[in-house]
Design an enzyme around this catalytic site. Structure first.
Site: not given
Length: 439
Positions: A11, A44, A138, A192, A207
């Site tokens: 990535g 990759a 954080i 997005e 999360k």
């Protein structure tokens, strides 16, 4: 000096490119602080020809992340692709099965498969590090997993999505609608093109599920989270909150109760004078309440190339500093097999009560009717007031604002259901929980 630590990165988006740049620019510093050099030997990504602003000429190129994880001569596999399944899951699992350490920023992957992957890591003597998966830069994972060992944690909560925090901040400061602030967030790259995952609360829920497992020693239970996004928050709610001395934030909250663990993600009113209320824009904040330390609040950048890459690099540095044969800290603070089954608590009484906004027809007795329905459900009201610009126009619906004392979710919902049956309600009621963190 020990042999170089060989890194493979899958990535090369914003975070991956930032990580490559930082490692290349600070090679000497990293070698000195880690006791060994860190070298990127394999990468990759989908497009070999894209200019990422970094030199990749010395790295072996793989078109397939799974091939990189399965075949490359590496010590650490860094997964920065995203996604709960597919290549991310397959490549991380392949690397761990080879006994290769893994660093990932992928909260969706961990939320869905974290316990499985942690078990493989333990069996193969590998590390699974994921500081960047929650709250960006954080260091909340390290705090929960290592620094707060011995503490009994009662609650973890915070602002964990920069997109939502930016939108709510702009609504308040600029007086703009949710829709206008969302468009601005998209223009700036904070949201997005399809923002649903953020604004509906799913990102925060992933999360929170990871923090819950670390804080309370339970298996991850991402599907057992009460979830509300911010799409129903109006500028009227923002103004009413300000008049009452509150700001609205999207919080993820996990806390231990007598009946189990409660996990919830929803818009929340917090007192203006509290520290968390002052966290604006794309900044994140996570608070941990424990018996020994008390309350720890950490604030910092929750996203972005540099912030996330910094957290990834911190995980890589920890691996570089570790020595062969040393006992590794389990991925979730205790062995995967020792994690307790998750027991979901019912939504309990909330310390700060509820904010309820009702738009009603201007009829005699409406105030009394609302108060009666609240009393019938054992809801004590801190205040009830009219909040409208049309005080003199009887044709306009009036807005009624209620603030309750601590009460139960079911009681509030039952009272509202009864009020709906009276025929004077216009539109849907707005219900927002109130939290009163320590100032």
């Amino acid at each position: 000096m020990a042999d170089a630590l060989k890194i493979g990165i899958a990535g090369l988006g914003t975070v991956g490119a930032s990580l490559v740049r930082i490692v290349q620019e600070r090679q000497e510093m990293l070698a000195t602080t880690c006791g060994r050099a860190i070298e990127i030997v394999a990468v990759a990504a989908r497009d070999r020809n894209r200019d990422r602003g970094v030199d990749l000429s010395k790295a072996a190129w793989y078109d397939n992340a799974v091939a990189l994880a399965s075949e490359a001569d590496i010590d650490v596999f860094v997964e920065l692709m995203g996604g709960a399944g597919g290549p991310a899951h397959a490549s991380v699992k392949s690397a761990l099965n080879r006994g290769i350490h893994v660093v990932t920023a992928n909260k969706a992957l961990l939320s869905a498969h974290g316990i499985e992957l942690a078990g493989i890591a333990e069996e193969r003597g590998a590390l699974l590090n994921y500081e960047a998966a929650v709250a960006g830069g954080i260091p909340v994972i390290k705090a929960l997993r290592e620094s707060m060992t011995g503490n009994s944690i009662s609650r973890v909560y915070g602002i964990m999505n920069g997109t939502c925090n930016y939108i709510l901040t702009q609504m308040e400061k600029e007086g703009l609608s949710f829709e206008d602030c969302l468009k601005e967030a998209q223009r700036l790259g904070y949201a997005e093109a399809d923002p649903a995952f953020d604004i509906e609360g799913n990102d925060t829920a992933h999360k929170l599920s990871i923090l819950t497992s670390l804080a309370f020693g339970t298996a991850i239970a991402a599907d057992d989270i009460y979830l509300e996004g911010i799409t129903n928050i109006s500028i009227e709610d923002i103004h009413a909150a300000a008049d009452l001395g509150y700001r609205i934030k999207l919080l993820g909250v996990a806390q231990r109760t007598e009946s189990g663990i409660e996990q919830r993600v929803h818009p929340t009113m917090v007192p203006y004078e509290s520290v968390i209320a002052q966290v604006d824009g794309v900044t994140n904040a996570v608070a941990i309440e424990s018996d020994i330390l008390g309350e720890l609040l950490m604030v910092g950048p929750g996203a972005g190339g540099n912030a996330t890459a910094s957290a990834v690099l911190g995980d890589i540095a920890d691996i570089a500093k570790s020595r062969p044969g040393a006992q590794h800290v389990p991925a979730f603070g205790r062995p995967a097999a020792a994690l307790l089954p998750y027991k979901r608590a019912r939504m309990r009484s909330h310390e700060g009560g509820y904010f309820i906004r009702l738009k009603v027809l201007d009829r005699t007795g409406v105030f009394a009717s609302i108060a009666a329905h609240m009393a019938e459900n054992d809801i004590s009201l801190e205040s009830i007031m009219q909040h409208s610009k049309h005080y003199m126009d009887a044709a306009e619906p009036k807005t009624i604002i209620l603030v309750t004392h601590a009460t139960f979710e079911a009681s509030v919902r039952e009272a509202i259901s009864s009020i709906k049956g009276e025929g004077y309600l216009v539109g849907e009621p707005q219900v927002i929980r109130i939290e009163r963190p320590k100032p």
